[in-house]
Design an enzyme around this catalytic site. Sequence first.
Site, PDB file in Angstrom:
ATOM      1  N   ASP A 405       9.760   8.727 -14.075  1.00 42.34           N
ATOM      2  CA  ASP A 405       9.089   8.840 -12.881  1.00 42.34           C
ATOM      3  C   ASP A 405       8.723  10.433 -12.847  1.00 42.34           C
ATOM      4  O   ASP A 405       9.278  11.165 -13.564  1.00 42.34           O
ATOM      5  CB  ASP A 405       9.533   8.747 -11.705  1.00 42.34           C
ATOM      6  CG  ASP A 405       8.921   9.103 -10.532  1.00 42.34           C
ATOM      7  OD1 ASP A 405       7.348   8.897 -10.144  1.00 42.34           O
ATOM      8  OD2 ASP A 405       9.311   9.302  -9.407  1.00 42.34           O
ATOM      9  N   GLU A 408       4.659  13.019 -15.219  1.00 44.51           N
ATOM     10  CA  GLU A 408       2.655  13.844 -15.878  1.00 44.51           C
ATOM     11  C   GLU A 408       2.953  15.131 -16.429  1.00 44.51           C
ATOM     12  O   GLU A 408       1.929  15.174 -17.214  1.00 44.51           O
ATOM     13  CB  GLU A 408       2.405  13.490 -14.663  1.00 44.51           C
ATOM     14  CG  GLU A 408       1.847  12.846 -13.518  1.00 44.51           C
ATOM     15  CD  GLU A 408       3.558  12.078 -12.747  1.00 44.51           C
ATOM     16  OE1 GLU A 408       4.082  13.026 -12.538  1.00 44.51           O
ATOM     17  OE2 GLU A 408       3.361  10.950 -12.802  1.00 44.51           O
ATOM     18  N   ASP A 481       2.471   6.170  -6.263  1.00 46.17           N
ATOM     19  CA  ASP A 481       2.602   6.415  -4.214  1.00 46.17           C
ATOM     20  C   ASP A 481       2.084   6.060  -3.390  1.00 46.17           C
ATOM     21  O   ASP A 481       0.363   6.757  -3.141  1.00 46.17           O
ATOM     22  CB  ASP A 481       3.675   7.408  -3.791  1.00 46.17           C
ATOM     23  CG  ASP A 481       4.436   8.218  -4.798  1.00 46.17           C
ATOM     24  OD1 ASP A 481       5.382   7.156  -5.243  1.00 46.17           O
ATOM     25  OD2 ASP A 481       4.919   9.319  -4.719  1.00 46.17           O
TER      26      ASP A 481
HETATM   27  C1  GLC Z   1       8.002  10.142  -6.556  1.00 50.14           C
HETATM   28  C2  GLC Z   1       7.871   8.622  -6.948  1.00 50.14           C
HETATM   29  C3  GLC Z   1       8.602   7.464  -6.703  1.00 50.14           C
HETATM   30  C4  GLC Z   1      10.142   7.780  -6.113  1.00 50.14           C
HETATM   31  C5  GLC Z   1       9.969   9.267  -5.989  1.00 50.14           C
HETATM   32  C6  GLC Z   1      11.975   9.665  -6.495  1.00 50.14           C
HETATM   33  O1  GLC Z   1       7.259   9.617  -5.318  1.00 50.14           O
HETATM   34  O2  GLC Z   1       6.887   8.412  -7.446  1.00 50.14           O
HETATM   35  O3  GLC Z   1       8.680   5.950  -6.619  1.00 50.14           O
HETATM   36  O4  GLC Z   1      10.357   7.079  -5.020  1.00 50.14           O
HETATM   37  O5  GLC Z   1       9.437   9.943  -6.016  1.00 50.14           O
HETATM   38  O6  GLC Z   1      12.210   9.049  -6.660  1.00 50.14           O
END
Ligand code: GLC
Length: 801
Positions: A405, A408, A481
Amino acid sequence: MNSEAIKDRDEVEERKVFKYLNKPESVRENPTGLSIYFADKEVELVWYRPGVVRVLIDDRDDFNRKPSTPAVVAEHEEVKLDYLYNEEEVRVLGPELEIGVQLDEFGLLFFDKDDNLLQADFPGQAYGFNRGEVEINKVLKSRERIYGLGEKTGFLDKRGQSYQMWNTDTFDPHVPSTDPLYISVPFYLSFDGELSSGIYFDNSYRTEFDLGAEQEEMLSVQAAGGRIDYYFMAAEKARDVVKKYTWLTGRTPLPPLWSLGHHQSRYSYYPEERVHELADRFREEEIPCDVIHLDIHYMDDYRVFTWDEDKFPEPARMLTELGDAGFKLVNIVDPGVKKDPEYSVYRSGQLNDFFCRYLDGELYTGDVWPGESVFPDFTEEDVRNWWQDLHQEMIEQGIKGFWNDMNEPAVFNENMTMDEMVEHKNDGDPGLHKRFHNLYGLFEAMATSQALEKFSAERPFVLSRAAFAGSQRYSAVWTGDNRSFWEHIELSIPMITNLGISGLGFAGCDIGGFTGDSSGELLTRWYQLAAFMPFFRNHTTIGSREQEPWAFGEPYTSIIREYIELRYHFLPQIYKLFHEQSRTGLPVWRPLFFHYQDDEKTYNLSDQVLVGDNIMLAPVMRPDRRERLVYLPAGNWYDFWSGELYEGGRSHLYQAELDRLPLFIQAGSSFVTMEPVQYIENSFSDLTLNIVLVEDDFQFRDNIYEDDGISFDYQNGAYNLTEYKVSADENGIKVEFINKKTGYDSGLDNIQVRILNLDYDGVKVTFNGNVLSSNDYIYQDKDLIISLPYQQEGVMNILAL
Ligand code: GLC
């Protein structure tokens, strides 16, 4: 004049600063195509294979043929070319594609082998340069539609819009104007109802694709740096462009079968007891589930590759216990490493100089979940190897997959990312972050999937939020998200479909919605669609209402259970499509026009989707709706629930009570199913080949693919591929089985062949000429079910008595 208009004028002014290639000085044939020389630039046309040509423009004195990004993996093949010359044009004639090189105002015209113009450069403004920025302009034909471009909101057809390629953690609600998002794929498919082609622009800098937004008849691609380096692809069918594009940039290898099952996630499940409660509840409720994701709270103060010892005191034991109950655990790993001199990952990265720095040597730091953090320079092989090794312990403890995650990379600052002036070393070909930004997620996923390959003998499963062209080789993706909005169910169809067109076929979205509170009805309708999504995960944010399948009680729980079971029921078919995707690049989710190319009504149909070439979903995506309009393309369509045949070529108002997903199968086709299981153990538990008849004579062929679902042995022939040919006429139905490969002992003795809706009064069934006894087949509902030895070659005939 209002300020908007002034801005527009300024933009136009700015545009004029681009200098365009005009009259070439000379042209020269080369073994792969043509070189065209200008004062300081050279344009090279390179035939990569029939129908695929690279157009590369570089400085004459420093011409570099290396691909511009790691997305391109194909090597060029030898093709035979002919050349025709006249005063205005050099015509290069190659297989499947001809290019007319305009010598007056330089530009290219792309023709198919029947001399149809597929695409034309914009006269006088084809290839522009402006202080490091580069631009390509193409003519948009009147009926041309544009698809692909990675992860974009809005409808299927992107014409008239403009999009940025710049991977961004966009927390704003994803609405049609929200751009960019986490994934950038500078590839588009052009289709005008007859002709199709595609362009992959191999440039990782921030790029804008203006698809006729500023000027209706101009498609303009402008990148903030790098070279003009693109691949033009021609194909007779729109879907074949995707095959060529994924030939160029790679395909998604077969994932572990369990990763196609149901995933449950939340930000975050902790401590260990809660994970056990969750797992136990799935088994008590008899709701299938294969995977649980652990979000950032499993770590020690968000330090990657650590466990919070209070919350998870004995990870290996926990993972064994969960594993025994059929659960595979996926841990989140973000790229940001906490800047903490007492933390071993920070220390070893620092000692080895593995973190990103500015040119003057200053370490780059930015705030993410752990607070002030540093970022590995994944462009370096040494750094990726180090990162791989950091996974070893968790893999040995029993973690089965990783979720990358924030790659980017997201940073909690104004730019939402790393400073563009940070340097990446890139194995001796260094550059600034503005060049590597869009590749950061790809490089991280590459390291992660290689870690799984290295430390387990199993196929890797990696889920990544950021991606670029070529990421399909390493990771599945999800759309980040989203929110618990009805509109976001609807958004997921064109988004995931265009991701598939862009090569990223293993894609899904957070079922139930990430931000906000879901509701029973929303979750139910979402699951109905998601049961067929390539990636199938329920996920939600911290503090939101619970949205596990049982969270809203009845009637929702039972309906959701039924749809999760439906997913497992269709798993052999979905797996077969993943197998096809790994070989051809054709995505699991397809726009209808991929298979109904002559039907204009499908060209921007964004609220229905094809799974493979014959299963069609038309989900309900509004609250309190109990009916919807379903468009059925030509042919007859079998209602999966009622068995009724619907006539295609028109729309139908379809009753869809809360428990009903409008689900149709094209008549005259087939699909493979199994009995639902609670989780995947090895391969399929059983197999049924379902055949949907048409009233007229028909014939088709298809196949069943099976392997152990987990190892790489299939690459050495350990798989079963059964081809079958089905035909029917007034004499009856004939199914011929041909074993293309028998390389895996699945333990299955029989396969059921289920002829749906057979209206014969009585039947005689023979297999290889021998009459089957009536013990070998039954009529159930309106279907005839015949049991045959699995993988036995031969011909089955069904005759009406
Ligand atoms: C970001 C991700 C989400 C995750 C969060 C905490 O918002 O997109 O899926 O739960 O971070 O790690």
